[in-house]
Every structure is written in C-alpha cells, then in structure tokens.
Design a protein around this motif. Sequence first.
Motif, short mmCIF file in Angstrom:
data_model
loop_
_atom_site.label_atom_id
_atom_site.label_comp_id
_atom_site.label_asym_id
_atom_site.label_seq_id
_atom_site.Cartn_x
_atom_site.Cartn_y
_atom_site.Cartn_z
N GLN A 121 0.78 -1.26 0.01
CA GLN A 121 0.00 -0.20 -0.05
C GLN A 121 0.91 1.28 -0.03
OE1 GLN A 121 -3.03 0.90 2.90
NE2 GLN A 121 -4.47 0.47 1.40
N GLU A 122 2.09 1.35 0.80
CA GLU A 122 2.90 2.64 0.79
C GLU A 122 3.38 2.75 -0.73
OE1 GLU A 122 3.15 4.72 3.20
OE2 GLU A 122 1.68 3.64 3.97
N GLN A 123 3.68 1.70 -1.59
CA GLN A 123 4.30 2.00 -2.95
C GLN A 123 3.13 2.01 -3.73
OE1 GLN A 123 5.66 -2.24 -2.71
NE2 GLN A 123 7.67 -1.30 -3.04
N ILE A 124 1.80 1.76 -3.49
CA ILE A 124 0.66 2.29 -4.23
C ILE A 124 0.46 3.78 -3.93
CG2 ILE A 124 -1.87 2.01 -4.60
CD1 ILE A 124 -1.45 -1.07 -3.73
N LYS A 125 0.76 4.09 -2.79
CA LYS A 125 0.43 5.69 -2.62
C LYS A 125 1.51 6.64 -3.47
CE LYS A 125 -1.26 5.20 2.14
NZ LYS A 125 -1.03 5.40 3.48
N GLU A 126 2.71 5.89 -3.90
CA GLU A 126 3.64 6.86 -4.66
C GLU A 126 3.13 6.93 -5.95
OE1 GLU A 126 7.35 4.76 -4.23
OE2 GLU A 126 7.44 4.76 -2.16
N ILE A 127 2.00 6.15 -6.54
CA ILE A 127 1.54 5.98 -7.72
C ILE A 127 0.01 6.85 -7.85
CG2 ILE A 127 0.57 4.83 -9.81
CD1 ILE A 127 2.49 2.58 -8.67
N LEU A 128 -0.66 6.27 -6.81
CA LEU A 128 -2.19 7.04 -6.88
C LEU A 128 -2.07 8.29 -5.94
CD1 LEU A 128 -4.47 3.86 -6.68
CD2 LEU A 128 -3.93 5.23 -8.25
N PRO A 129 -3.09 9.19 -6.05
CA PRO A 129 -3.25 10.20 -5.05
C PRO A 129 -4.23 9.86 -3.90
CG PRO A 129 -4.54 10.77 -7.04
CD PRO A 129 -3.62 9.25 -7.30
N HIS A 130 -4.87 8.80 -3.97
CA HIS A 130 -5.95 8.43 -3.00
C HIS A 130 -5.06 8.11 -1.52
CE1 HIS A 130 -7.48 7.48 -7.05
NE2 HIS A 130 -8.59 7.45 -6.66
N ARG A 131 -5.80 8.50 -0.70
CA ARG A 131 -5.57 8.37 0.69
C ARG A 131 -6.74 7.80 1.49
NH1 ARG A 131 -1.55 8.44 -1.92
NH2 ARG A 131 0.35 9.61 -1.51
N ASP A 132 -6.16 7.15 2.72
CA ASP A 132 -7.33 6.94 3.52
C ASP A 132 -8.32 7.92 3.89
OD1 ASP A 132 -6.33 4.26 4.00
OD2 ASP A 132 -5.22 4.55 5.55
N PRO A 133 -9.73 7.78 3.82
CA PRO A 133 -10.24 6.62 3.76
C PRO A 133 -10.86 5.87 2.27
CG PRO A 133 -11.95 8.18 4.12
CD PRO A 133 -10.47 8.81 4.29
N PHE A 134 -10.27 6.40 1.51
CA PHE A 134 -10.67 6.21 0.10
C PHE A 134 -9.60 5.44 -0.94
CE2 PHE A 134 -13.24 6.85 -3.99
CZ PHE A 134 -14.25 6.68 -3.44
#
Length: 144
Positions: free
Chosen positions: A6-19
């Motif tokens: 999930q941390e690596q996904i956050k480097e690609i996507l702008p989405h953050r918790d809770p979405f």
Amino acid sequence: MALLNQEQIKEILPHRDPFLLIDEVEELEPGVRAVALKHVKEDEDWFRGHFPGHPVVPGVLIVEMLAQAGAVCALSLPENKGRIALFTGINDVKIRRQVTPGETIRLEVELIKLRSQAGVGRATATVNGERAVTGELTFMFLKD
C-alpha cells in the motif's frame, strides 16, 4: 507475494485513507494490465450502514476498487507519473455476487485503449474464482 504494497501504491495514486481501496498489487504491466487485491475487513467503515446485521461491500465501491487498479496500471507509465485519472464513464457493469467481510477481492483491469489524455479498461473483480463485478471503465487524465 505483493509486487507493490500500500505504501508503494501511494507513490502512484493520489488516493489516501479512507478512500484508498486497494491493499496490494500482485501483477503489473504498466499501460497494459494490473491485478490488485482488497482484503475486506470486518471493521470497514461502510459496513456501519451497509447493512447493519448483514454487511455487504457496496457494488459501487468494488467498481472504484477496479478503477484504482486501472489507475495504477495507467499511472505507472513514466509519462503519466504524478497525473490524476478521473472517471468519465462506467459501461456494462454487472454486479454478480455479494462480497462480505473476510473475503479477498481480486481486481483485474486490462487497458484496451490508452491515449495521452484518456483510456478505457476492461475490469473484472472475483472472489475465490467467482465473478463479483465486471464492466468497462473509461477515464481521462486531469489536465496538467
């Protein structure tokens, strides 16, 4: 084993918790296809209201999970780094199966059209090999 956590996904996507609705990416061919997983936990916030005593993952959230998997695929291309992909259409979506707490959703998206400003993905969500949601998702990139 996860290709991206999930941390690596956050480097690609702008989405953050809770979405941010995908937990890991298992397979990735940038610009071609992606396979991601969502491990549905009993304490997911949406279960408080959907439905008390009979928790079911909302089908529209599974569509969003598929969109996020597709966005990982499109945004993993170097030329799309840092961009945002927005929904422009959801076509021929079929919700075929309920998904409940404790299950893992496999989210597979194949980009069937990808241009500099927009794209189309064929999407399938499965649980234990059973189709849960299928459809075609269209998106455009937010202007830079």
